[in-house]
Design a protein around this motif. Structure first.
Motif, mmCIF file in Angstrom:
data_model
loop_
_atom_site.group_PDB
_atom_site.id
_atom_site.type_symbol
_atom_site.label_atom_id
_atom_site.label_comp_id
_atom_site.label_asym_id
_atom_site.label_seq_id
_atom_site.Cartn_x
_atom_site.Cartn_y
_atom_site.Cartn_z
ATOM 1 N N LYS A 1 11.744 10.941 50.213
ATOM 2 C CA LYS A 1 11.789 12.138 49.589
ATOM 3 C C LYS A 1 12.776 12.285 48.818
ATOM 4 N N GLU A 2 13.462 11.258 48.404
ATOM 5 C CA GLU A 2 14.732 11.408 47.405
ATOM 6 C C GLU A 2 14.381 11.744 46.351
ATOM 7 N N VAL A 3 13.001 11.350 46.068
ATOM 8 C CA VAL A 3 12.550 11.861 44.405
ATOM 9 C C VAL A 3 11.304 12.184 44.673
ATOM 10 N N ASP A 4 10.649 13.048 43.664
ATOM 11 C CA ASP A 4 9.374 13.710 43.889
ATOM 12 C C ASP A 4 8.112 12.790 43.233
ATOM 13 N N ALA A 5 8.852 11.823 42.343
ATOM 14 C CA ALA A 5 7.781 10.798 41.843
ATOM 15 C C ALA A 5 8.553 9.591 41.164
ATOM 16 N N SER A 6 7.695 8.447 41.168
ATOM 17 C CA SER A 6 8.439 7.214 40.646
ATOM 18 C C SER A 6 7.145 6.580 39.998
ATOM 19 N N LYS B 1 9.275 11.829 26.651
ATOM 20 C CA LYS B 1 10.582 11.412 26.866
ATOM 21 C C LYS B 1 11.039 12.193 28.128
ATOM 22 N N LEU B 2 11.620 10.980 28.943
ATOM 23 C CA LEU B 2 11.931 11.376 30.543
ATOM 24 C C LEU B 2 13.265 10.786 30.654
ATOM 25 N N THR B 3 14.114 11.734 31.470
ATOM 26 C CA THR B 3 15.507 11.236 32.104
ATOM 27 C C THR B 3 15.362 11.088 33.515
ATOM 28 N N PRO B 4 15.398 9.980 34.354
ATOM 29 C CA PRO B 4 15.193 9.932 35.701
ATOM 30 C C PRO B 4 16.458 10.025 36.261
ATOM 31 N N VAL B 5 16.381 10.442 37.454
ATOM 32 C CA VAL B 5 17.674 10.711 38.364
ATOM 33 C C VAL B 5 18.293 9.226 38.578
ATOM 34 N N SER C 1 10.755 20.831 34.569
ATOM 35 C CA SER C 1 12.054 21.367 34.891
ATOM 36 C C SER C 1 12.120 21.144 36.530
ATOM 37 N N GLY C 2 13.333 20.601 36.814
ATOM 38 C CA GLY C 2 13.659 20.402 38.381
ATOM 39 C C GLY C 2 12.757 19.155 39.058
ATOM 40 N N LEU C 3 11.941 18.415 38.520
ATOM 41 C CA LEU C 3 10.996 17.311 39.063
ATOM 42 C C LEU C 3 12.212 16.160 39.042
ATOM 43 N N LYS C 4 12.288 15.707 40.118
ATOM 44 C CA LYS C 4 13.068 14.377 40.252
ATOM 45 C C LYS C 4 12.548 13.129 40.396
ATOM 46 N N VAL C 5 12.835 11.991 39.173
ATOM 47 C CA VAL C 5 11.792 11.121 39.026
ATOM 48 C C VAL C 5 12.763 9.872 39.135
ATOM 49 N N ALA C 6 12.121 8.758 39.536
ATOM 50 C CA ALA C 6 12.816 7.606 39.672
ATOM 51 C C ALA C 6 12.041 6.519 38.754
ATOM 52 N N PRO D 1 2.386 17.199 46.861
ATOM 53 C CA PRO D 1 2.797 18.770 46.854
ATOM 54 C C PRO D 1 3.218 19.227 45.380
ATOM 55 N N LYS D 2 3.684 18.397 44.374
ATOM 56 C CA LYS D 2 4.021 18.974 43.159
ATOM 57 C C LYS D 2 2.991 18.954 42.140
ATOM 58 N N LYS D 3 1.916 18.531 42.782
ATOM 59 C CA LYS D 3 0.601 18.639 41.842
ATOM 60 C C LYS D 3 0.825 17.936 40.464
ATOM 61 N N ILE D 4 1.384 16.693 40.485
ATOM 62 C CA ILE D 4 1.433 15.862 39.568
ATOM 63 C C ILE D 4 0.176 15.042 39.137
ATOM 64 N N THR D 5 -0.157 15.533 38.022
ATOM 65 C CA THR D 5 -1.551 14.747 37.485
ATOM 66 C C THR D 5 -1.216 14.044 36.162
ATOM 67 N N SER D 6 -0.423 13.919 35.685
ATOM 68 C CA SER D 6 -0.377 13.231 34.237
ATOM 69 C C SER D 6 1.160 12.713 34.022
ATOM 70 N N LEU D 7 1.432 11.961 33.071
ATOM 71 C CA LEU D 7 2.822 11.391 32.806
ATOM 72 C C LEU D 7 3.483 12.423 32.393
ATOM 73 N N LYS D 8 3.084 13.408 31.508
ATOM 74 C CA LYS D 8 3.902 14.456 30.973
ATOM 75 C C LYS D 8 4.408 15.480 31.965
ATOM 76 N N ASP D 9 3.459 15.445 33.193
ATOM 77 C CA ASP D 9 4.341 16.371 34.331
ATOM 78 C C ASP D 9 5.413 15.829 34.764
ATOM 79 N N LEU D 10 5.759 14.656 34.507
ATOM 80 C CA LEU D 10 6.990 14.085 35.309
ATOM 81 C C LEU D 10 8.309 14.785 34.534
#
Length: 280
Positions: free
Chosen positions: A208-213, A188-192, A161-166, A149-158
């Protein structure tokens, strides 16, 4: 003298007795041991059963990386079927935690790690028999909710803003692989959250606690549709090799050798590749 030192001393004494017995048996012929019949990776052997199958009995305890849970559980059932009366018990967790338990004296027969670095902890402590063998490799994917649903297609998409990543914690293999992949993509990525093993990182997406991992391809496959996987180019530069070894303080050395033989056999490799692992 510690309990562990006593145990090792007894093993050495027992090894000397075994040599004398082996020498006395030479005149009447010998049969292959589990170690003798264990095929190397890529060998054409089709069966894991050792020639001296009657030697294999009792419980074999396997410490294995969390990402091996589904495939090793299946192999455990095959092992028990091939060796009636045996039982395979597993401890699945982050490789780093398992390695620390082994060097601290936890009773185990086999260790299968998700990276050479975590296996090195065990070999450096003298707790592995011989040289560990790489039996599979694994590659990262981005786990997302079904339908992406968040249309993530690449590492940079992570980094949006507002995207939660583990991510896995940096000290465990899936976390170390993520660090390599992010560096390869200059991302550069700061996970939750940082998780202590890959299954925990996957669960965050399933709930669904995060959008991607960032997890392994095998974990996406084992999720059975609870997540989708997004491949990304940088993962090719962060492929993890999985080594396996029998342990020097194994309570059941014969069964340990036989189980490793199954993992390395053509039959074992078929189970592992079907789960999404790459050939070594």
């Amino acid at each position: 003298m510690t309990t562990r030192s006593v145990r090792r001393t007894l093993r050495l004494a027992g090894g000397g007795a075994a040599v004398l017995l082996a020498l006395s048996a030479c005149s009447s012929g010998t049969s292959s041991s589990a170690a003798d019949s264990t095929p190397t990776t890529g060998s054409p052997a089709g069966s894991s059963a050792p020639a001296a199958a009657d030697k294999v009995s009792g419980t074999v305890t396997v410490f294995a990386a969390a990402s091996l849970k589904e495939s090793f559980t299946a192999l455990g059932k095959e092992f028990e079927a091939a060796h009636p009366g045996t039982k395979v018990t597993f401890n699945f967790a982050g490789s780093d935690a398992l390695a620390q338990s082994i060097v601290s004296g936890a009773p185990a027969d086999v260790f299968a790690a998700a990276s050479p670095a975590t296996m090195q902890t065990v070999t450096d402590a003298g707790d592995a028999v011989g040289t560990p063998v790489t039996f599979v490799r694994n590659q990262l994917q981005i786990a997302v909710a079904p339908g992406n649903p968040k249309k993530i297609t690449s590492l940079k998409d992570l980094t949006r803003s507002g995207l939660k990543v583990a991510l896995c914690a940096k000290e465990v293999p899936c976390g170390a692989a993520a660090v390599k992949a992010l560096a390869a993509g200059s991302v550069k990525l700061t996970p939750v959250t940082y998780e202590q093993d890959v299954k925990s990182a996957l669960t965050k997406v399933e709930l669904k606690e995060v959008d991607a991992s960032l997890v392994y391809t095998t974990d996406v496959k084992s999720a059975g549709g609870k997540v989708d996987g997004v491949a990304f180019d940088e993962s090719a530069q962060a492929v993890n090799a999985y080594p396996i070894a029998t342990l020097s303080h194994a309570p059941n050395a014969d069964a340990a050798q036989a189980f490793v033989g199954l993992v390395e056999s053509a039959e074992g490799q078929q189970v592992l590749t079907a789960a999404g692992f790459l050939n070594p």
